[in-house]
Design a protein around this motif. Structure first.
Motif, PDB file in Angstrom:
ATOM      1  N   SER B 231       1.059  -1.117  -0.035  1.00 53.54           N
ATOM      2  CA  SER B 231      -0.056   0.025   0.404  1.00 53.54           C
ATOM      3  C   SER B 231       0.878   1.529   0.356  1.00 53.54           C
ATOM      4  N   TRP B 232       2.222   1.747   0.123  1.00 58.00           N
ATOM      5  CA  TRP B 232       2.850   2.597  -0.194  1.00 58.00           C
ATOM      6  C   TRP B 232       3.425   3.315  -1.054  1.00 58.00           C
ATOM      7  N   ARG B 233       2.830   4.597  -0.892  1.00 55.09           N
ATOM      8  CA  ARG B 233       2.930   5.160  -1.814  1.00 55.09           C
ATOM      9  C   ARG B 233       4.597   5.060  -2.955  1.00 55.09           C
ATOM     10  N   PRO B 234       4.738   6.044  -4.091  1.00 52.58           N
ATOM     11  CA  PRO B 234       5.727   6.230  -4.501  1.00 52.58           C
ATOM     12  C   PRO B 234       6.772   7.027  -4.374  1.00 52.58           C
ATOM     13  N   ALA B 235       7.164   7.414  -3.123  1.00 56.91           N
ATOM     14  CA  ALA B 235       8.170   8.276  -2.429  1.00 56.91           C
ATOM     15  C   ALA B 235       9.007   8.770  -3.274  1.00 56.91           C
ATOM     16  N   ARG B 236       9.528   9.665  -3.889  1.00 57.71           N
ATOM     17  CA  ARG B 236      10.596  10.789  -4.975  1.00 57.71           C
ATOM     18  C   ARG B 236      11.633   9.811  -4.483  1.00 57.71           C
ATOM     19  N   TRP B 237      11.783   9.791  -3.178  1.00 62.50           N
ATOM     20  CA  TRP B 237      13.430   9.262  -2.826  1.00 62.50           C
ATOM     21  C   TRP B 237      12.829   7.832  -2.889  1.00 62.50           C
ATOM     22  N   ARG B 238      12.163   6.731  -2.857  1.00 62.61           N
ATOM     23  CA  ARG B 238      12.362   5.368  -3.213  1.00 62.61           C
ATOM     24  C   ARG B 238      12.239   4.996  -5.225  1.00 62.61           C
ATOM     25  N   PHE B 239      12.137   6.172  -5.805  1.00 58.30           N
ATOM     26  CA  PHE B 239      12.856   6.153  -7.077  1.00 58.30           C
ATOM     27  C   PHE B 239      14.041   5.784  -7.465  1.00 58.30           C
ATOM     28  N   LEU B 240      14.831   6.531  -6.661  1.00 52.42           N
ATOM     29  CA  LEU B 240      16.230   6.433  -6.373  1.00 52.42           C
ATOM     30  C   LEU B 240      16.636   5.932  -6.214  1.00 52.42           C
ATOM     31  N   SER B 241      16.660   5.305  -4.769  1.00 59.40           N
ATOM     32  CA  SER B 241      16.789   3.531  -4.086  1.00 59.40           C
ATOM     33  C   SER B 241      15.898   2.033  -5.247  1.00 59.40           C
ATOM     34  N   ARG B 242      14.826   2.874  -5.292  1.00 58.80           N
ATOM     35  CA  ARG B 242      14.453   1.503  -6.695  1.00 58.80           C
ATOM     36  C   ARG B 242      15.538   1.209  -7.642  1.00 58.80           C
ATOM     37  N   ASN B 243      16.117   2.054  -7.997  1.00 58.00           N
ATOM     38  CA  ASN B 243      17.178   1.897  -9.027  1.00 58.00           C
ATOM     39  C   ASN B 243      18.327   0.850  -8.889  1.00 58.00           C
ATOM     40  N   ARG B 244      18.803   0.771  -7.761  1.00 63.30           N
ATOM     41  CA  ARG B 244      19.472  -0.346  -7.345  1.00 63.30           C
ATOM     42  C   ARG B 244      19.335  -1.029  -7.649  1.00 63.30           C
ATOM     43  N   LEU B 245      18.271  -1.742  -7.761  1.00 64.18           N
ATOM     44  CA  LEU B 245      17.532  -3.032  -7.440  1.00 64.18           C
ATOM     45  C   LEU B 245      17.117  -3.279  -8.971  1.00 64.18           C
ATOM     46  N   ILE B 246      16.957  -2.574 -10.147  1.00 66.09           N
ATOM     47  CA  ILE B 246      17.234  -2.414 -11.442  1.00 66.09           C
ATOM     48  C   ILE B 246      18.472  -2.627 -11.782  1.00 66.09           C
ATOM     49  N   ALA B 247      19.076  -2.614 -11.459  1.00 62.85           N
ATOM     50  CA  ALA B 247      20.941  -1.940 -11.616  1.00 62.85           C
ATOM     51  C   ALA B 247      21.809  -4.491 -10.955  1.00 62.85           C
ATOM     52  N   ALA B 248      21.197  -3.931 -10.056  1.00 65.89           N
ATOM     53  CA  ALA B 248      21.808  -5.305  -9.249  1.00 65.89           C
ATOM     54  C   ALA B 248      20.572  -6.536  -9.845  1.00 65.89           C
ATOM     55  N   PHE B 249      19.894  -7.088  -9.993  1.00 63.15           N
ATOM     56  CA  PHE B 249      18.644  -7.738 -10.114  1.00 63.15           C
ATOM     57  C   PHE B 249      19.596  -8.393 -12.101  1.00 63.15           C
ATOM     58  N   SER B 250      19.474  -6.720 -12.918  1.00 59.76           N
ATOM     59  CA  SER B 250      20.249  -7.186 -14.106  1.00 59.76           C
ATOM     60  C   SER B 250      21.884  -7.609 -14.631  1.00 59.76           C
ATOM     61  N   ALA B 251      21.707  -8.310 -15.711  1.00 64.03           N
ATOM     62  CA  ALA B 251      22.894  -9.139 -15.190  1.00 64.03           C
ATOM     63  C   ALA B 251      23.751  -7.372 -16.511  1.00 64.03           C
ATOM     64  N   ALA B 252      23.064  -6.982 -17.419  1.00 60.38           N
ATOM     65  CA  ALA B 252      23.540  -5.992 -18.287  1.00 60.38           C
ATOM     66  C   ALA B 252      22.737  -4.820 -17.876  1.00 60.38           C
ATOM     67  N   THR B 253      23.316  -4.194 -17.526  1.00 59.21           N
ATOM     68  CA  THR B 253      22.195  -2.818 -17.640  1.00 59.21           C
ATOM     69  C   THR B 253      22.362  -1.409 -18.971  1.00 59.21           C
ATOM     70  N   VAL B 254      21.268  -1.185 -19.853  1.00 59.82           N
ATOM     71  CA  VAL B 254      21.770  -0.672 -21.047  1.00 59.82           C
ATOM     72  C   VAL B 254      20.555   0.735 -20.456  1.00 59.82           C
ATOM     73  N   VAL B 255      21.155   2.432 -21.081  1.00 54.67           N
ATOM     74  CA  VAL B 255      20.437   3.126 -21.136  1.00 54.67           C
ATOM     75  C   VAL B 255      20.111   3.964 -22.488  1.00 54.67           C
ATOM     76  N   VAL B 256      19.097   4.392 -22.988  1.00 56.49           N
ATOM     77  CA  VAL B 256      18.562   3.946 -24.014  1.00 56.49           C
ATOM     78  C   VAL B 256      18.587   6.161 -24.380  1.00 56.49           C
ATOM     79  N   GLU B 257      18.153   6.435 -23.292  1.00 56.77           N
ATOM     80  CA  GLU B 257      18.103   7.820 -23.738  1.00 56.77           C
ATOM     81  C   GLU B 257      18.347   8.461 -22.424  1.00 56.77           C
ATOM     82  N   ALA B 258      18.598   9.298 -21.728  1.00 52.57           N
ATOM     83  CA  ALA B 258      18.665  10.174 -20.962  1.00 52.57           C
ATOM     84  C   ALA B 258      19.395  11.386 -21.151  1.00 52.57           C
TER      85      ALA B 258
END
Lengths: 402, 402
Positions: B231-258
């Motif tokens: 039920s928790w809301r997606p507070a802004r700081w949680r987006f930044l910490s969420r990114n570490r999960l994406i990086a660690a879960f994946s064997a490789a990371t690709v940035v398409v546009e940034a």
């Protein structure tokens, strides 16, 4: 036949320039060891490949260069070396001939080792041809509007920041690069070090002719340079060997746009071989004209650059002078690495290109035009015959168009 | 107040997930040393920072973590940890809670060390969350049409080739990446390993809500994962910490546009810190949305990639399992590295964001919302007061909009 005064370095350099095609490393090796005058004297007066000068034997121990072939490439051109007319033509053009021993010779070209040019024919602002922070901006002829715009902006910003811009005078990126530089000279500072164009043909045969306006401005405040005599035409193989001069003259090379078979990639590879820093500008992954740039960045350790400041940073780590290494002989590929799809051998292609478009030519005349020995031409013609690309009648041949 | 059964790992993980904000390394360290159950028991039953468990003292010798602050962050949330309702909610959603000791726990996340998540709440196809060739495709929300098209094509080709695609469910590149993957599942093979979205808010609060269509398809054949309660809301700081999960879960990371301040760059830097290969797609030098990609390639040793095959080549050199190194504690920056221009301190920003939009809140309630201790909130409020961003009335404060 013109009688060379071996004590006159201008005559000697002019004769060498008439005898060899650009990038003929046998000539580079011979003149490097003996000097241009003594090397020429040996070629013109004795030229017995079984009796190589002792200095040459000592210095090139272990190298088995085909000296016989080399001499057979050079000697047939002696009779046609109209040095006096060329000097008259150069004078009419307001040009100048530069030879390696001259104090104003751009010494960074000697990093090419045995592939260094033997003479430089110039028109324009002669004082430009000094070692300094020259950047070559090179790229596709079939560039995009965005690529042209970027090349012009990069060039403008670089010249404005005190760099000089080198390119090849071709359509597309080259033109945009020259124009950007010339804009600084015309709009910001008439003393701006602007731009040099290294040409594949002679400085009296500026090509493409439709670029007359660009060339007039280049002759006014920039400089046009070629290693072949003023009247020579820009044969296709001369574009490829010309690229090594662009790479060696510049302290850094930047590819703005390039397809995967672009000649600009050859320039970049030459620069890398010379230890010069190389940059490439990225573009949309959907643009064919950026494929070559992306390949350089991905696979060749080339630095991604997006603006003039980043190009300037390519110079960091370079000393005040040029510190690139000389071309290691064993690391250098033939100057004729890019072969069009129709030919699987660069010498075959060169012979085919040296044939007249229509009508026939003798093996001897083809050899002179191509700067190859008759036996090299003969072997190439045999292969072209098998491939159905030429017809042969006795000692003559002609193109077949399929 | 919910009474935790320390023998029930689901309850223990759920409670931890309620007490801490994502990426709280004090909790990671404590549970890493003591285990989740024993760590939680110490926090709930004794929690005297002067009497740290002996294992913790021995294992963390030399680390002076602010345990008192940590405990003050966690304890105020115990009373509100409505674990039973959350489990009911999860059940209604058809979701599942995963804890680190579970055999299906994606072990690659443990490369995050003390920053590893303490629980994973999931909805969708649970079998997806296994260690395998996952690629994260991340990028700007304000992407270009070209960027979206590329992300979708890359994703389609990668999933078609047997890779899985991870992203963050956001607008722009994330959405295009998920859609490309889902297209393989719907049009090519229903057994295709499709795609996982790591969310900043709870799996019952899928955000942005206007992406309902995408989320429905994700729940059908993909997987949605979050480390915070449903039920928790997606507070802004949680987006930044969420990114570490994406990086660690994946064997490789690709940035398409940034863009240069895109959160996708944080994901890329996390992946680099983890020793995972990172790629970036180039774009026009005139496109702001490619600036971040160009910067990664130029300055961070990131590989330029233009198609799925080149993305696949990022895996060369990786073993069958994941071989990235764990985050070295000293090399890891705070999870809150990206601060918007209005705040020069991430804790200050987090406190400001935790304040209600209108009306006032006590320091204690702000501390609970932000997952900070009251003294941390108090210090931040003082700074925000000086900066003219909040008003304070006794033990309450409110936002000032300038």
């Amino acid at each position: 036949m013109f009688k060379v005064d071996y004590g006159n370095p201008l005559q000697v350099a002019a004769m060498w320039s008439n005898l060899v095609e650009p990038g003929d490393n046998a000539a580079g090796l011979l003149t490097g060891v003996l000097g241009q005058a003594k090397g020429l004297e040996w070629v013109l007066e004795s030229a017995d490949p079984k009796e190589l000068p002792s200095e040459l034997v000592a210095d090139t121990e272990g190298r088995k260069l085909p000296w016989r072939q080399a001499i057979q490439r050079w000697l047939p051109r002696v009779a046609e070396a109209n040095i006096e007319q060329q000097f008259e033509y150069l004078q009419r053009l307001g040009g100048r001939l530069m030879y390696p021993q001259h104090p104003d010779w751009p010494g960074q070209l000697n990093d090419l080792g045995e592939y260094a040019p033997l003479a430089l024919w110039m028109r324009g602002n002669f004082e430009l041809a000094q070692p300094r922070e020259w950047v070559s901006l090179v790229g596709a002829r079939a560039s995009t509007n965005l690529g042209d715009q970027l090349a012009a902006e990069l060039s403008f910003d670089l010249v404005n920041a005190g760099f000089g811009v080198v390119s090849g005078g071709a359509f597309g990126i080259d033109t945009a690069a020259h124009r950007g530089a010339l804009t600084v000279a015309s709009q910001v500072s008439s003393e701006a070090l602007a731009t040099i164009a290294f040409m594949a043909g002679g400085v009296g045969q500026l090509y493409p002719a439709s670029q007359l306006d660009l060339f007039n401005r280049l002759l006014d405040v920039g400089l046009v340079v070629s290693e072949v005599p003023p009247s020579w035409r820009p044969a296709r193989w001369r574009f490829l060997s010309r690229n090594r001069l662009i790479a060696a003259f510049s302290a850094a090379t930047v590819v703005v746009e390039a397809g995967v078979r672009s000649g600009a990639l050859a320039t970049a590879h030459r620069a890398l071989e010379l230890g010069r820093p190389v940059g490439a500008v990225p573009g949309p992954v959907t643009s064919q004209m950026s494929f070559g740039c992306h390949q350089l960045i991905r696979e060749c350790g080339v630095t991604l650059v997006t603006n003039a400041q980043q190009v300037g940073e390519l110079f960091l780590g370079l000393g005040a002078g040029l510190t690139g290494g000389a071309l290691a002989s064993e690391g250098v590929q033939s100057e004729l690495v890019f072969v069009s799809d129709d030919f699987n051998n660069p010498v075959h292609e060169r012979v085919w290109l040296a044939l007249p478009k229509y009508g026939e030519a003798t093996f001897v005349s083809v050899a002179k035009v191509a700067g190859l020995s008759v036996s090299e031409v003969s072997a190439a013609v045999s292969a072209l015959l098998v491939a159905g690309k030429v017809e042969v009648f006795g000692d003559k041949c002609r193109r077949i168009y399929s």
